[in-house]
Design a protein around this motif. Sequence first.
Motif, PDB file in Angstrom:
ATOM      1  N   LYS A 162     -22.422   2.153   4.299  1.00  0.00           N
ATOM      2  CA  LYS A 162     -21.539   0.996   5.625  1.00  0.00           C
ATOM      3  C   LYS A 162     -20.720   1.462   6.483  1.00  0.00           C
ATOM      4  N   CYS A 163     -19.697   2.022   7.441  1.00  0.00           N
ATOM      5  CA  CYS A 163     -19.230   2.535   8.346  1.00  0.00           C
ATOM      6  C   CYS A 163     -18.163   2.917   7.972  1.00  0.00           C
ATOM      7  N   CYS A 164     -17.295   3.747   7.770  1.00  0.00           N
ATOM      8  CA  CYS A 164     -15.296   3.735   6.822  1.00  0.00           C
ATOM      9  C   CYS A 164     -15.011   2.957   8.066  1.00  0.00           C
ATOM     10  N   ALA A 181     -13.030   0.323   5.894  1.00  0.00           N
ATOM     11  CA  ALA A 181     -11.970   0.633   4.609  1.00  0.00           C
ATOM     12  C   ALA A 181     -11.769   0.343   3.620  1.00  0.00           C
ATOM     13  N   GLY A 182     -11.106  -0.596   3.302  1.00  0.00           N
ATOM     14  CA  GLY A 182     -10.186  -1.636   2.469  1.00  0.00           C
ATOM     15  C   GLY A 182     -11.768  -2.411   1.581  1.00  0.00           C
ATOM     16  N   ARG A 183     -12.163  -3.088   2.840  1.00  0.00           N
ATOM     17  CA  ARG A 183     -13.844  -3.715   2.236  1.00  0.00           C
ATOM     18  C   ARG A 183     -14.275  -3.413   1.030  1.00  0.00           C
ATOM     19  N   HIS A 184     -15.157  -1.736   1.868  1.00  0.00           N
ATOM     20  CA  HIS A 184     -15.504  -0.878   1.338  1.00  0.00           C
ATOM     21  C   HIS A 184     -15.161  -0.343  -0.379  1.00  0.00           C
ATOM     22  N   LEU A 185     -14.184  -0.167   0.387  1.00  0.00           N
ATOM     23  CA  LEU A 185     -12.928   0.827  -0.887  1.00  0.00           C
ATOM     24  C   LEU A 185     -13.216  -0.962  -2.435  1.00  0.00           C
ATOM     25  N   GLY A 186     -12.663  -1.736  -1.482  1.00  0.00           N
ATOM     26  CA  GLY A 186     -12.692  -2.537  -3.124  1.00  0.00           C
ATOM     27  C   GLY A 186     -13.651  -3.155  -3.789  1.00  0.00           C
ATOM     28  N   GLU A 206      -4.904  -0.908   2.410  1.00  0.00           N
ATOM     29  CA  GLU A 206      -4.454  -2.086   1.901  1.00  0.00           C
ATOM     30  C   GLU A 206      -4.102  -3.238   1.968  1.00  0.00           C
ATOM     31  N   ARG A 207      -2.965  -2.854   3.010  1.00  0.00           N
ATOM     32  CA  ARG A 207      -2.031  -3.774   3.395  1.00  0.00           C
ATOM     33  C   ARG A 207      -3.433  -4.584   4.668  1.00  0.00           C
ATOM     34  N   VAL A 208      -4.459  -4.480   5.201  1.00  0.00           N
ATOM     35  CA  VAL A 208      -4.782  -5.218   5.852  1.00  0.00           C
ATOM     36  C   VAL A 208      -5.784  -6.106   4.329  1.00  0.00           C
TER      37      VAL A 208
END
Lengths: 300, 351
Positions: free
Chosen positions: A194-196, A212-217, A246-248
């Motif tokens: 997916k897209c960062c 970014a946060g979702r893919h990292l999670g 992380e905040r988002v």
Amino acid sequence: MKVAYWPGCVSRGFTPELHGAMEKVAPLLDIELVELDRAACCGAGVIAEHSQELADTLNARTFALAQQTGEALMMNICSTCQGSMSECQERLDANAEYRMAINDNLRDEGLRYEKPVTNKNLAWVLVEEIGLDELAARVRRPLSGLKVGPFYGCYIVRPRERLGIDEERPRHTYLHRIIETLGGTVIDYAGQYKCCGFPIITMNKEASLRQAGRHLGDAVDAHADCLVTPCPLCHLNLDLQQPLAERVVGRELNLPVLHLPQLLGLALGLEPKELGLGRHVVKPTSVIDWSQSVVATATA
Amino acid sequence: MPSFTLKIRRYLPESGDAPFWQEFDVDLEGHRSVLEGILTAKAREDGSIGIRCSCRAAICGSCGVLINGRTRLACNTHLAEAVRESPEDGKIIVEPMNNMPVLKDLIVDMDAVHWKKIQRVTPWLLPEGPPPEREYVVPHENMVDVTQSMACIQCGACVSACLSMEVDPLFIGPAALAKAYRFVGDPRDGAQYERVKDLAEDPAGIYDCTHCFACIDACPKGVAPMSQIMRLRRVASRDHDIEDRNNGYRHEHAFVENIERNGLLHEADLLPDSYGGKLHPRAVPELIDSLPVVAKGLARRKITPGKALLHPHRRHYKDVRKLFKKVQAKDEPLELNLYIVGYEEEEEAAR
């Protein structure tokens, strides 16, 4: 093997550890880097959005400089460069009249792009030019027990046709195969293709960081120790911006993200510090701990 | 006759149960389509399987589904090809499309998402002035320019594949924006400025697209919605100088000027410039918001003050600057659309 080497902008800008790691890793793979130090930015799709002619001219110039070195192969270490340059190359190679008009812009500098140029990302060079068996033979410190999630970056997996991804060259699986060859465990997770979100960081920061946060999670939930990416722009959103991501998404992530040459370097026996792992915003503690435990086991 | 296993994600709203997987074995030749596979399972094993379809020839755009995780038309995908791409031991995985609510099995609610977004872009011509006595006469090249966006069959594959919409459901999205270009690029339309102004100012408009190419890969008709979005951006920025509130215009210009100045990107300048400049009221809160990141970057020596101020990698910028001047001085910059002109040399070679 000698290659015309295009490091791109960001690998010498906000992710200096990427270009640094590549320079350390190259001799261990017998790659001689002939750096294209006069070449300019690929435009990252933004210049093409502004003026297609301008983007095509800049990239034709880079191709011409690569051809001037006399090397048959041009290598890049940035997914975004790969994608934007492939897009321009597709147009330049498809139409002689257009190519001539673009070459006309380069005339004052005495440069000229002759079709075709072979421009490959490091991941493609490893699999298609060096070969995974050869790579395996050079591994000094197998990544045993290290769980690595691949993060490809859009520009190197789409569109498939333009990037030459097919059954013969399944380039969308190369990171997986490289991780395995280096002895690591591949972690499959929802966000790997997916897209960062980086391209819209100044336009819609919330949506950008949510990606970014979702893919990292997702990678954290799949128990990855770290991610590896061939794209420094993805690295900016996944690593540099991770505290904001992380905040988002409202959760702790703390997931280290490695550049591809750094992961290679670890397996080829280089130390985390030499590879610039200390320069990341998210400290790659899990990776450093892993490399220390490997050393401890070896000396015990 | 070869046998194929279809693993279909089922959802029966009337049952009250959660979605579940069900496998069906079908005996068909490999050149037959996944749609024929689904219809065979429906005819022979379970008549309750829900799928929309009509033409079976990639024209009506009804049978969009996910096949092994990628959005495709079921009628346009061979069984043999699908099985080769299967991530699960030769099973062909079929699911409903993404980004739209599932009504039943493989049927998604196109009205709630796709058609609503199409309506959002005023998908009809808004001619200016009194109509001509006879027909409108349109130059050939103008119509050719919009043919790519006119090739859309409204299947919603790009909507399903869109990675921006996945995190921002408000995003107008690839199908609707490609449709918008169909009218923005039409010389008979009298509302070009209003259209692009509206789409540039909307936070979910043309600047909410991340360039991820997912829609280009998913489209079965070569519409390349992302390329149409880039065209809309060009019209907004180059033809109408629309300085939108989303920083789209400013980011594009800051980027181009940054490369013209430096040859290589100087990130430390680009970020504040995208907000209007380092001391601009818009840039200051952004900078404050990013302080934790900037502080960490400095602490880890990722960013050094010297590099941030001086850009030591600036190279041969004079040559690059000359190129910029030369290309940007042209009244009509070159644009080549391969969808329209084709791959000239390969065709010649084939002849």
